[in-house]
Design a protein around this motif. Structure first.
Motif, mmCIF file in Angstrom:
data_model
loop_
_atom_site.group_PDB
_atom_site.id
_atom_site.type_symbol
_atom_site.label_atom_id
_atom_site.label_comp_id
_atom_site.label_asym_id
_atom_site.label_seq_id
_atom_site.Cartn_x
_atom_site.Cartn_y
_atom_site.Cartn_z
ATOM 1 N N THR A 1 0.859 -1.177 0.000
ATOM 2 C CA THR A 1 0.000 0.000 0.000
ATOM 3 C C THR A 1 0.895 1.226 0.000
ATOM 4 N N ILE A 2 0.712 2.092 -0.983
ATOM 5 C CA ILE A 2 1.549 3.287 -1.135
ATOM 6 C C ILE A 2 0.683 4.517 -0.914
ATOM 7 N N THR A 3 1.089 5.384 -0.003
ATOM 8 C CA THR A 3 0.354 6.615 0.272
ATOM 9 C C THR A 3 1.234 7.803 -0.095
ATOM 10 N N ILE A 4 0.765 8.583 -1.057
ATOM 11 C CA ILE A 4 1.493 9.767 -1.528
ATOM 12 C C ILE A 4 0.841 10.991 -0.903
ATOM 13 N N THR A 5 1.639 11.851 -0.293
ATOM 14 C CA THR A 5 1.099 13.074 0.308
ATOM 15 C C THR A 5 1.792 14.292 -0.288
ATOM 16 N N THR A 6 1.095 15.393 -0.233
ATOM 17 C CA THR A 6 1.677 16.638 -0.729
ATOM 18 C C THR A 6 1.042 17.805 0.009
ATOM 19 N N ARG A 7 1.689 18.963 -0.087
ATOM 20 C CA ARG A 7 1.195 20.159 0.576
ATOM 21 C C ARG A 7 1.533 21.366 -0.276
ATOM 22 N N GLY A 8 0.604 22.321 -0.382
ATOM 23 C CA GLY A 8 0.853 23.496 -1.202
ATOM 24 C C GLY A 8 0.096 24.712 -0.693
ATOM 25 N N PRO A 9 0.488 25.899 -1.163
ATOM 26 C CA PRO A 9 -0.137 27.137 -0.677
ATOM 27 C C PRO A 9 -1.557 27.339 -1.192
ATOM 28 N N ASP A 10 -1.910 26.689 -2.295
ATOM 29 C CA ASP A 10 -3.273 26.832 -2.824
ATOM 30 C C ASP A 10 -3.729 25.499 -3.388
ATOM 31 N N ARG A 11 -5.029 25.408 -3.633
ATOM 32 C CA ARG A 11 -5.637 24.153 -4.066
ATOM 33 C C ARG A 11 -5.060 23.668 -5.391
ATOM 34 N N ARG A 12 -4.934 24.558 -6.367
ATOM 35 C CA ARG A 12 -4.490 24.132 -7.692
ATOM 36 C C ARG A 12 -3.039 23.638 -7.681
ATOM 37 N N THR A 13 -2.173 24.326 -6.973
ATOM 38 C CA THR A 13 -0.773 23.905 -6.897
ATOM 39 C C THR A 13 -0.653 22.538 -6.231
ATOM 40 N N THR A 14 -1.423 22.353 -5.146
ATOM 41 C CA THR A 14 -1.401 21.078 -4.432
ATOM 42 C C THR A 14 -1.918 19.950 -5.312
ATOM 43 N N LEU A 15 -3.016 20.214 -6.020
ATOM 44 C CA LEU A 15 -3.596 19.204 -6.891
ATOM 45 C C LEU A 15 -2.654 18.852 -8.038
ATOM 46 N N ASP A 16 -2.023 19.861 -8.643
ATOM 47 C CA ASP A 16 -1.094 19.603 -9.746
ATOM 48 C C ASP A 16 0.090 18.756 -9.278
ATOM 49 N N ASP A 17 0.619 19.077 -8.089
ATOM 50 C CA ASP A 17 1.760 18.327 -7.572
ATOM 51 C C ASP A 17 1.359 16.887 -7.260
ATOM 52 N N LEU A 18 0.170 16.708 -6.666
ATOM 53 C CA LEU A 18 -0.288 15.364 -6.327
ATOM 54 C C LEU A 18 -0.539 14.550 -7.601
ATOM 55 N N THR A 19 -1.111 15.196 -8.600
ATOM 56 C CA THR A 19 -1.373 14.507 -9.864
ATOM 57 C C THR A 19 -0.068 14.061 -10.528
ATOM 58 N N ARG A 20 0.910 14.937 -10.509
ATOM 59 C CA ARG A 20 2.210 14.616 -11.118
ATOM 60 C C ARG A 20 2.882 13.457 -10.401
ATOM 61 N N ARG A 21 2.901 13.504 -9.078
ATOM 62 C CA ARG A 21 3.581 12.470 -8.318
ATOM 63 C C ARG A 21 2.819 11.139 -8.360
ATOM 64 N N ASN A 22 1.475 11.207 -8.409
ATOM 65 C CA ASN A 22 0.677 9.993 -8.545
ATOM 66 C C ASN A 22 0.968 9.312 -9.881
ATOM 67 N N ALA A 23 1.047 10.094 -10.943
ATOM 68 C CA ALA A 23 1.339 9.540 -12.268
ATOM 69 C C ALA A 23 2.719 8.896 -12.286
ATOM 70 N N TYR A 24 3.683 9.517 -11.608
ATOM 71 C CA TYR A 24 5.041 8.966 -11.581
ATOM 72 C C TYR A 24 5.046 7.610 -10.874
ATOM 73 N N VAL A 25 4.351 7.521 -9.740
ATOM 74 C CA VAL A 25 4.332 6.271 -8.983
ATOM 75 C C VAL A 25 3.643 5.170 -9.781
ATOM 76 N N ILE A 26 2.530 5.485 -10.421
ATOM 77 C CA ILE A 26 1.824 4.484 -11.219
ATOM 78 C C ILE A 26 2.701 4.000 -12.378
ATOM 79 N N ASP A 27 3.383 4.933 -13.043
ATOM 80 C CA ASP A 27 4.274 4.535 -14.139
ATOM 81 C C ASP A 27 5.422 3.672 -13.626
ATOM 82 N N LEU A 28 5.926 4.005 -12.439
ATOM 83 C CA LEU A 28 7.012 3.209 -11.851
ATOM 84 C C LEU A 28 6.546 1.783 -11.581
ATOM 85 N N ILE A 29 5.358 1.639 -11.001
ATOM 86 C CA ILE A 29 4.838 0.305 -10.712
ATOM 87 C C ILE A 29 4.586 -0.460 -12.012
ATOM 88 N N LYS A 30 4.017 0.207 -13.003
ATOM 89 C CA LYS A 30 3.708 -0.459 -14.274
ATOM 90 C C LYS A 30 4.964 -0.892 -15.027
#
Length: 231
Positions: free
Chosen positions: A33-62
């Motif tokens: 079970t992999i839990t990715i966390t992120t933190r940012g000053p605004d909603r959009r920045t946080t969401l973009d960072d989480l989306t980017r890192r989530n995609a990286y982890v999924i590609d790594l596993i695949k």
């Protein structure tokens, strides 16, 4: 016709026994079970960072496609953190998290992937959870042994009475009325890995994981008819 003599008759005495068996076998799959966390000053920045890192982890596993049996995304959260400002409240920062689960059948790849995931910033890895597949031959084998033990036990009782078994009346699985936990549930012994600070000088060595042996159990109830013994 309803059976009015569930416990047999002098002419057809019945014998009830149970059979049990267990096996110690190597696991077939392991879950993480992999839990990715992120933190940012605004909603959009946080969401973009989480989306980017989530995609990286999924590609790594695949990238371990031959070893991967399951890959699923679980809970996703994006939460504002409020702080008091004067008489009111304002959003101080945003926290995001996404949870991913995966199962592997190659334990060498598992050790390498676990290390690479744990080496990522703000990433937690829980596992491995060792288990067998639902259709593992071990389940069939342990049930077969439980039935064989029931037959052997019944024959021993009949032999003690100087008689023999003549028919099988009933064979039941106690688990049909009281289901046991499903196969493949997480087994005890998992570990949690928290990532270190970003900027590691070089990749960490792959973990040398020792698979946890699995215990498979089966129990059956059996009822037989015996030839009338001479008492």
């Amino acid at each position: 016709m309803t059976d009015t003599q569930p416990y047999g008759t002098p002419d057809q005495p019945r014998l009830a026994v149970h059979g049990e068996a267990h096996l110690e076998v190597d696991p077939e799959i392991a879950g993480l079970t992999i839990t990715i966390t992120t933190r940012g000053p605004d909603r959009r920045t946080t969401l973009d960072d989480l989306t980017r890192r989530n995609a990286y982890v999924i590609d790594l596993i695949k990238s371990y496609e031959n070893a991967i049996e399951k890959l699923e995304t679980g809970a996703f959260t994006l939460t504002p953190e409020l702080t008091r400002h004067g008489r009111g409240e304002r959003v101080r920062t945003h926290h995001g998290a996404v949870r991913i689960t995966t199962e592997l059948n190659d334990f060498t790849a598992l050790g390498e992937l676990t290390t690479r995931l744990a080496d990522l910033e703000l990433t937690r890895v829980d596992g491995p959870w060792w288990s067998l597949r639902h259709d593992s031959p071990a389940h069939t084998e342990v049930r077969r042994r439980a039935v064989q033990q029931a037959v052997v036990r019944a024959r021993e009782y009949a032999d003690a009475l100087g008689t023999t078994l003549t028919a099988l009346v009933e064979l039941s699985d106690p688990g049909a009325d009281n289901p046991a936990p499903a196969y493949g549930m997480p087994a005890p012994g998992g570990m949690a890995f928290r990532s270190a600070a970003p900027g590691a000088a070089e990749p960490a060595p792959a973990l040398d994981l020792e698979p946890q042996r699995q215990t498979v159990r089966a129990r059956v109830n059996a009822r037989f008819i015996m030839a009338p013994p001479t008492l």
